[in-house]
Design a protein around this motif. Structure first.
Motif, PDB file in Angstrom:
ATOM      1  N   ARG A 128      34.389  38.457  30.497  1.00 14.32           N
ATOM      2  CA  ARG A 128      35.663  38.743  29.833  1.00 14.32           C
ATOM      3  C   ARG A 128      36.540  39.594  30.741  1.00 14.32           C
ATOM      4  NH1 ARG A 128      37.450  42.656  26.315  1.00 14.32           N
ATOM      5  NH2 ARG A 128      35.396  43.663  26.376  1.00 14.32           N
ATOM      6  N   GLY A 129      37.798  39.188  30.845  1.00 15.42           N
ATOM      7  CA  GLY A 129      38.787  39.944  31.597  1.00 15.42           C
ATOM      8  C   GLY A 129      40.042  40.132  30.779  1.00 15.42           C
ATOM      9  N   ASP A 130      40.449  41.384  30.638  1.00 15.37           N
ATOM     10  CA  ASP A 130      41.603  41.708  29.791  1.00 15.37           C
ATOM     11  C   ASP A 130      42.615  42.460  30.639  1.00 15.37           C
ATOM     12  OD1 ASP A 130      43.371  42.178  27.815  1.00 15.37           O
ATOM     13  OD2 ASP A 130      42.031  43.352  26.535  1.00 15.37           O
ATOM     14  N   ALA A 131      43.705  41.777  30.985  1.00 12.41           N
ATOM     15  CA  ALA A 131      44.731  42.436  31.796  1.00 12.41           C
ATOM     16  C   ALA A 131      45.443  43.536  31.025  1.00 12.41           C
ATOM     17  CB  ALA A 131      45.742  41.402  32.297  1.00 12.41           C
ATOM     18  N   THR A 132      45.512  43.387  29.689  1.00 13.22           N
ATOM     19  CA  THR A 132      46.205  44.417  28.904  1.00 13.22           C
ATOM     20  C   THR A 132      45.402  45.706  28.826  1.00 13.22           C
ATOM     21  OG1 THR A 132      45.192  43.530  26.880  1.00 13.22           O
ATOM     22  CG2 THR A 132      47.360  42.661  27.529  1.00 13.22           C
ATOM     23  N   ALA A 133      44.084  45.626  29.126  1.00 14.31           N
ATOM     24  CA  ALA A 133      43.292  46.854  29.092  1.00 14.31           C
ATOM     25  C   ALA A 133      43.689  47.819  30.194  1.00 14.31           C
ATOM     26  CB  ALA A 133      41.802  46.501  29.216  1.00 14.31           C
ATOM     27  N   VAL A 193      29.940  28.963  35.341  1.00 15.11           N
ATOM     28  CA  VAL A 193      30.343  30.296  34.890  1.00 15.11           C
ATOM     29  C   VAL A 193      31.528  30.133  33.949  1.00 15.11           C
ATOM     30  CG1 VAL A 193      31.187  32.559  35.615  1.00 15.11           C
ATOM     31  CG2 VAL A 193      29.533  31.335  37.037  1.00 15.11           C
ATOM     32  N   PHE A 194      31.521  30.907  32.845  1.00  9.73           N
ATOM     33  CA  PHE A 194      32.574  30.821  31.838  1.00  9.73           C
ATOM     34  C   PHE A 194      33.261  32.174  31.719  1.00  9.73           C
ATOM     35  CE2 PHE A 194      29.208  27.870  30.809  1.00  9.73           C
ATOM     36  CZ  PHE A 194      29.890  26.676  30.623  1.00  9.73           C
ATOM     37  N   THR A 195      34.580  32.137  31.626  1.00 14.66           N
ATOM     38  CA  THR A 195      35.378  33.362  31.554  1.00 14.66           C
ATOM     39  C   THR A 195      36.305  33.305  30.352  1.00 14.66           C
ATOM     40  OG1 THR A 195      37.116  32.461  32.992  1.00 14.66           O
ATOM     41  CG2 THR A 195      35.309  33.652  34.061  1.00 14.66           C
ATOM     42  N   LEU A 196      36.587  34.480  29.824  1.00 16.07           N
ATOM     43  CA  LEU A 196      37.528  34.642  28.724  1.00 16.07           C
ATOM     44  C   LEU A 196      38.575  35.642  29.185  1.00 16.07           C
ATOM     45  CD1 LEU A 196      38.331  34.125  25.761  1.00 16.07           C
ATOM     46  CD2 LEU A 196      36.824  36.020  25.125  1.00 16.07           C
ATOM     47  N   VAL A 197      39.770  35.132  29.486  1.00 21.36           N
ATOM     48  CA  VAL A 197      40.815  35.945  30.115  1.00 21.36           C
ATOM     49  C   VAL A 197      41.983  36.054  29.153  1.00 21.36           C
ATOM     50  CG1 VAL A 197      42.350  36.174  32.100  1.00 21.36           C
ATOM     51  CG2 VAL A 197      40.081  35.139  32.380  1.00 21.36           C
ATOM     52  N   ARG A 198      42.459  37.279  29.001  1.00 20.13           N
ATOM     53  CA  ARG A 198      43.652  37.531  28.192  1.00 20.13           C
ATOM     54  C   ARG A 198      44.684  38.187  29.100  1.00 20.13           C
ATOM     55  NH1 ARG A 198      43.184  41.255  22.954  1.00 20.13           N
ATOM     56  NH2 ARG A 198      42.769  42.768  24.612  1.00 20.13           N
ATOM     57  N   GLY A 199      45.765  37.454  29.400  1.00 22.04           N
ATOM     58  CA  GLY A 199      46.760  37.937  30.328  1.00 22.04           C
ATOM     59  C   GLY A 199      47.856  38.727  29.643  1.00 22.04           C
TER      60      GLY A 199
END
Length: 336
Positions: free
Chosen positions: A151-156, A116-122
């Motif tokens: 994709r996970g975007d904490a700033t969202a 599994v591949f994730t794209l995270v922006r903290g």
């Protein structure tokens, strides 16, 4: 004094000595330039080697709908260690973003078909591409495979967090206003606390006036007196129960006499049992005698029949004699 004139012969004799240092300087400069170029080339070569430029790799294509923060050259990590590098980011005809990652073949065994591949922006730091392989026994990921990216975007979440914080601050401001219910409640609590510290204490707060509180205290005193009397009565009952237990179960109590009476009854019952045994023997003998009497009674019945027949014959003869030869005496014959 005028300078002596310079002749061509003097110039020709001075040119070789002056040109030799110039040629040495040019040679040194050329050597320095060559060494610098070699040093730069070696540094570039080492940098490319250190970056794995000459190492055999396989490509991996990650597909996502938003690649904000992804740049060429960023690493893809597995368990915190870089195992791949982004080579190209392009826009697919479908509108999705294709992220082409070069993975060295020596690290490709960490990627499986179930990875599994994730794209995270903290909130702090840049965007990170991470790979997760739960089952290392699955088949390895083939070269050129395409995989979706989670994709996970904490700033969202920041707008919602800010809106929630603003709402909380507004609620706190509403609760702390002068005419807010919370301030009135705190004022009432403070008033009750002041009354509780007064002469009546908490009882005065509960009943509202001191007279009712005194009535309750008096009722509690009477209740305590009744409870004390009940305790004394219970103590007397306990004493009577202990005395009764001594009289019943003591060394000379009723229970010992009862035991002696029971033993006497058991002895009398034993005697009665023996007497009944003797009575049973007598009854057996009486049954034998009764059987004999029944036999004799049957024989007596037959004999009685014969006697009755004989007496009837005798009576007939006597009647015949009385009819033929009457006598003056009583002719009645009484049968037994």
């Amino acid at each position: 004094m005028a300078a002596p004139p310079v002749t061509p012969t003097a110039l020709e004799s001075s040119e070789p000595g002056a040109a030799r240092p110039v040629r040495n300087l040019e040679l040194k400069a050329a050597l320095l330039l060559v060494f610098t170029a070699l040093l730069v080339a070696g540094s570039v070569f080492y940098l490319l080697y250190a970056r794995g430029f000459f190492e055999p790799t396989q490509s991996l294509v990650l597909v996502t709908d938003d690649a904000e923060g992804v740049v060429v050259g960023m690493d893809m990590t597995f368990s915190g260690f870089p195992i791949g590098r982004v080579r190209r980011v392009e826009l697919a005809p479908t509108g999705n973003v294709r992220i082409v990652v070069d993975v060295p073949r020596r690290d490709a065994h960490w990627l499986r078909t179930s990875s599994v591949f994730t794209l995270v922006r903290g909130l702090v730091g840049g965007t990170a591409i991470r790979a997760f392989s739960g089952m290392l026994t699955d088949p390895p990921l083939p070269d050129g495979a395409e995989r979706p990216v989670l994709r996970g975007d904490a700033t969202a979440e920041l707008p919602r967090v800010l809106a929630t914080a603003r709402e909380v601050l507004e609620n706190i401001s509403a609760m702390t206003r002068e005419d807010a219910a919370l301030r009135q409640t705190l004022a009432n609590v403070q008033q009750l606390t002041g009354r509780a510290k007064g002469p009546g204490g908490a009882m005065g707060v509960l009943f509202g006036n001191e007279a009712d509180a005194k009535k309750l205290v008096a009722a509690l005193d009477r209740t305590n007196a009744i409870l004390a009397r009940i305790d004394r009565l219970a103590a007397r009952v306990d004493g009577m129960a202990a005395k009764a237990e001594t009289q019943v179960f003591g060394p000379q109590g009723v229970m010992d006499d009862t035991r002696a009476t029971v033993r006497e009854l058991q002895r009398l019952l034993g005697d009665a049992r023996a007497s009944l045994g003797r009575v049973d023997a007598v009854l057996v003998e009486a049954q034998g005698i009764g059987a004999n009497v029944r036999g004799a009674t049957a024989d007596l019945g037959t004999l009685r029949g014969e006697v009755d027949a004989t007496l009837r014959k005798v009576e007939g003869m006597i009647n015949e004699l009385n009819r033929k030869w009457p006598f003056a005496r009583d002719t009645e014959v009484k049968l037994p």
